[in-house]
Design a protein around this motif. Structure first.
Motif, mmCIF file in Angstrom:
data_model
loop_
_atom_site.group_PDB
_atom_site.id
_atom_site.type_symbol
_atom_site.label_atom_id
_atom_site.label_comp_id
_atom_site.label_asym_id
_atom_site.label_seq_id
_atom_site.Cartn_x
_atom_site.Cartn_y
_atom_site.Cartn_z
ATOM 1 N N GLY A 37 45.922 35.899 32.146
ATOM 2 C CA GLY A 37 45.420 36.873 32.912
ATOM 3 C C GLY A 37 43.557 36.668 33.524
ATOM 4 N N GLU A 38 43.509 36.280 32.017
ATOM 5 C CA GLU A 38 42.198 35.162 32.882
ATOM 6 C C GLU A 38 41.824 34.616 34.298
ATOM 7 O OE1 GLU A 38 37.740 32.931 33.123
ATOM 8 O OE2 GLU A 38 40.419 31.729 32.882
ATOM 9 N N SER A 39 42.875 34.152 34.422
ATOM 10 C CA SER A 39 43.365 33.051 35.928
ATOM 11 C C SER A 39 43.359 34.414 37.158
ATOM 12 C CB SER A 39 44.854 32.529 35.867
ATOM 13 O OG SER A 39 45.254 33.310 35.732
ATOM 14 N N ILE A 40 43.864 34.907 36.829
ATOM 15 C CA ILE A 40 44.133 35.914 37.568
ATOM 16 C C ILE A 40 42.574 36.820 38.009
ATOM 17 C CG2 ILE A 40 44.843 38.540 38.091
ATOM 18 C CD1 ILE A 40 46.910 36.026 37.911
ATOM 19 N N LEU A 41 42.034 36.920 36.584
ATOM 20 C CA LEU A 41 40.503 37.718 36.563
ATOM 21 C C LEU A 41 39.482 36.120 37.632
ATOM 22 C CD1 LEU A 41 37.816 39.510 35.925
ATOM 23 C CD2 LEU A 41 37.771 38.158 33.321
ATOM 24 N N VAL A 42 39.327 35.349 37.867
ATOM 25 C CA VAL A 42 38.724 33.966 37.981
ATOM 26 C C VAL A 42 39.580 34.672 39.564
ATOM 27 C CG1 VAL A 42 38.981 31.891 38.169
ATOM 28 C CG2 VAL A 42 38.832 32.571 36.307
ATOM 29 N N LEU A 43 40.981 35.122 39.722
ATOM 30 C CA LEU A 43 41.096 35.168 41.448
ATOM 31 C C LEU A 43 40.229 36.549 42.581
ATOM 32 C CD1 LEU A 43 44.938 34.654 40.752
ATOM 33 C CD2 LEU A 43 43.294 32.889 42.472
ATOM 34 N N GLY A 44 40.646 37.193 41.196
ATOM 35 C CA GLY A 44 39.791 38.095 42.467
ATOM 36 C C GLY A 44 38.781 38.606 41.670
ATOM 37 N N THR A 45 37.942 37.489 40.841
ATOM 38 C CA THR A 45 36.045 37.781 40.911
ATOM 39 C C THR A 45 36.103 36.621 41.964
ATOM 40 O OG1 THR A 45 36.394 37.823 38.482
ATOM 41 C CG2 THR A 45 34.382 37.299 39.337
ATOM 42 N N VAL A 46 36.444 35.323 42.581
ATOM 43 C CA VAL A 46 36.117 35.081 42.959
ATOM 44 C C VAL A 46 36.518 35.491 44.497
ATOM 45 C CG1 VAL A 46 36.490 32.088 44.117
ATOM 46 C CG2 VAL A 46 36.088 32.651 41.519
ATOM 47 N N PHE A 47 37.575 35.789 44.575
ATOM 48 C CA PHE A 47 37.841 35.774 46.314
ATOM 49 C C PHE A 47 36.935 36.966 46.626
ATOM 50 C CE2 PHE A 47 40.800 38.488 49.390
ATOM 51 C CZ PHE A 47 40.230 37.023 50.168
ATOM 52 N N SER A 48 36.675 38.572 45.563
ATOM 53 C CA SER A 48 36.221 39.537 46.498
ATOM 54 C C SER A 48 33.823 39.401 46.735
ATOM 55 C CB SER A 48 35.513 40.304 44.902
ATOM 56 O OG SER A 48 35.730 39.903 43.379
ATOM 57 N N GLY A 49 34.398 37.789 45.629
ATOM 58 C CA GLY A 49 32.745 37.465 46.209
ATOM 59 C C GLY A 49 31.942 36.438 46.734
ATOM 60 N N THR A 50 33.061 36.178 47.529
ATOM 61 C CA THR A 50 32.735 35.063 48.599
ATOM 62 C C THR A 50 33.324 36.021 49.797
ATOM 63 O OG1 THR A 50 35.287 34.373 48.437
ATOM 64 C CG2 THR A 50 33.323 33.283 47.648
ATOM 65 N N ASP A 51 32.253 35.061 51.050
ATOM 66 C CA ASP A 51 32.685 35.890 52.364
ATOM 67 C C ASP A 51 34.508 35.469 52.703
ATOM 68 O OD1 ASP A 51 29.733 36.726 52.319
ATOM 69 O OD2 ASP A 51 29.878 34.043 53.350
ATOM 70 N N TYR A 52 34.763 36.539 53.350
ATOM 71 C CA TYR A 52 35.954 36.994 53.683
ATOM 72 C C TYR A 52 36.224 35.952 55.035
ATOM 73 C CZ TYR A 52 40.811 37.986 55.838
ATOM 74 O OH TYR A 52 42.280 37.368 56.085
ATOM 75 N N SER A 53 37.730 34.837 55.184
ATOM 76 C CA SER A 53 37.745 33.901 55.907
ATOM 77 C C SER A 53 38.522 34.157 56.732
ATOM 78 C CB SER A 53 37.265 32.641 55.900
ATOM 79 O OG SER A 53 38.383 31.961 55.323
ATOM 80 N N ALA A 54 40.325 33.451 56.454
ATOM 81 C CA ALA A 54 41.405 33.612 56.557
ATOM 82 C C ALA A 54 42.208 32.352 55.544
ATOM 83 C CB ALA A 54 42.427 33.158 58.217
#
Length: 411
Positions: free
Chosen positions: A221-238
């Protein structure tokens, strides 16, 4: 009579094997703690050489201290009735101390060393004394007294490391923690009293397996939290979206590989064991490696999502490749504990990652994570192929053969 009064704390045979709501509440402190451990690991992303090794060692030490607190608590609630008020008070007190350790962990090797060490010693030294007093005249009181005696022996090292020069903190704490782990492995031997034979302890095996599996899920669950936090906090790109998808697939594959057969049958293996203490102690070390591997891998997700096609660095190789390799090693060990055999599919995965590592050291992080996901997918497919059309196996643990006649007076 005193032994009878103390016996009310022991788990009765009819006690539920499921974790109580209090234990699940207790785990919330470790959600915070594991997040802080991941953050410390992630802070090493730009380090190389000795700085990377020292930083990894410092964070690993803090994680091992937290793990010792959690695993001791899991054993307490597997040996004693968690519905008893005194055991509930012990769990709540441990939760508070664990939360103190978690919030001080980011700077625990620097200016917050004193509260971290104080909280650790509060659990390791005071908690067993409380349990021993509550047991009164029961023979089991000797076990927590042993724990307290060994904790008192290592306390000066913890305090000296916290209060002394920064350069001495790591060696002093490493020595203290090494003694704490060695004492557990040896059964906390004392002069004249001897050691406690952990392999013959009476524990609720089903409950202990449940707690190990829950901690693995918390780490995932902590690894999923990392995924969501990092991806939502960076500029979107393909490229980042692709890294996000591959990282999620990797976590899903780790979940699948862990619970396939042996992971599911851990509960049965501990429940079927005549005296599950030996298997429980060995499985504790295996799950330490599994949880650590998931944390290390989650740091790799962060590095890859942040810069999928950046230049290769030693740190990303350690986290992106090293984490999954450690997971496969631990999963091979779990397979042997449950079935007494070496998993061929996981050995194939390990060999593949070892062969790919030299080449991946020269490629972008995204390539490395994609190779890891492909290798784990191969392991999962080999598992599925082997089990297709077969009924669920029965556990045949080589560590669970002790019978009830092997119990000792303080088990």
């Amino acid at each position: 009579m005193a032994a009878g009064r103390g016996a009310v704390l022991l788990r009765p045979p009819e006690s539920s094997g499921r974790a109580t709501f209090l234990e699940l509440f207790f785990d919330l402190a470790f959600v915070v703690a594991l997040t802080r451990v991941s953050q410390r690991f992630a802070g090493l992303s730009n380090d190389t050489g000795w700085a990377l090794a020292e930083g990894f060692g410092r964070t690993l030490l803090l994680f091992l201290a937290l793990w010792l607190i959690w695993s001791h608590t899991a054993w307490i609630t597997s040996r004693y009735e968690p519905e008893q008020p005194i055991i509930q008070a012990v769990v709540v007190g441990t939760m508070f101390a664990s939360l103190v350790m978690a919030v001080t962990l980011p700077r625990a090797m620097e200016e917050r060393a004193v509260p971290f060490a104080a909280a650790y010693l509060m659990v390791m030294l005071v908690r067993p004394l409380v349990v021993a007093v509550a047991l009164r005249g029961h023979p089991r009181r000797l076990v927590p007294f042993r724990l307290a005696a060994w904790a008192a022996a290592t306390a000066p090292l913890w305090l000296a490391g916290a209060l002394g020069p920064d350069r001495l903190r790591l060696p002093l704490w490493a020595a203290a923690l090494g003694v704490d782990y060695l004492a557990w492995a040896l059964g906390w031997p004392l002069p004249r009293v001897g050691a406690s034979r952990i392999g013959r302890w009476r524990i609720a095996g089903t409950h202990l397996a449940d707690r190990y599996q829950q901690m693995v899920l918390i780490a995932l669950g902590e690894s999923i939290l990392v995924l969501g936090t990092v991806f939502s906090g960076t500029d979107y790109s393909a490229q980042r979206a692709a890294a996000f998808a591959v990282a999620f697939a990797t976590s899903a594959l780790i979940w699948r590989i862990y619970f396939h057969r042996a992971g599911l049958l851990l509960t049965e293996a501990l429940d079927r064991a005549g005296m599950p203490g030996r298997l429980g102690a060995t499985s504790e070390r295996t799950h330490l490696l599994i949880v650590l591997s998931v944390l290390v891998t989650s740091v790799g997700y962060e590095l890859v999502i942040d810069d999928p096609y950046g230049p290769p660095r030693p740190s990303w190789l350690l986290f992106v490749i090293g984490g999954p390799m450690l997971f496969l090693v631990a999963r091979v060990r779990l397979e042997h504990e449950i079935f007494g055999r070496v998993s061929r599919s996981r050995m194939v995965g390990l060999v593949a990652l070892l062969l790919f590592t030299p080449a991946l050291a020269r490629w972008a992080p995204m390539v490395g994570l994609s190779v890891v996901a492909a290798v784990l997918a191969l392991v999962s497919l080999l598992d599925a192929r082997r089990s297709r059309g077969r009924s669920m196996e029965v556990s045949a643990s080589p560590l669970a053969g002790e019978g009830p006649g092997d119990r000792d007076s303080e088990a």
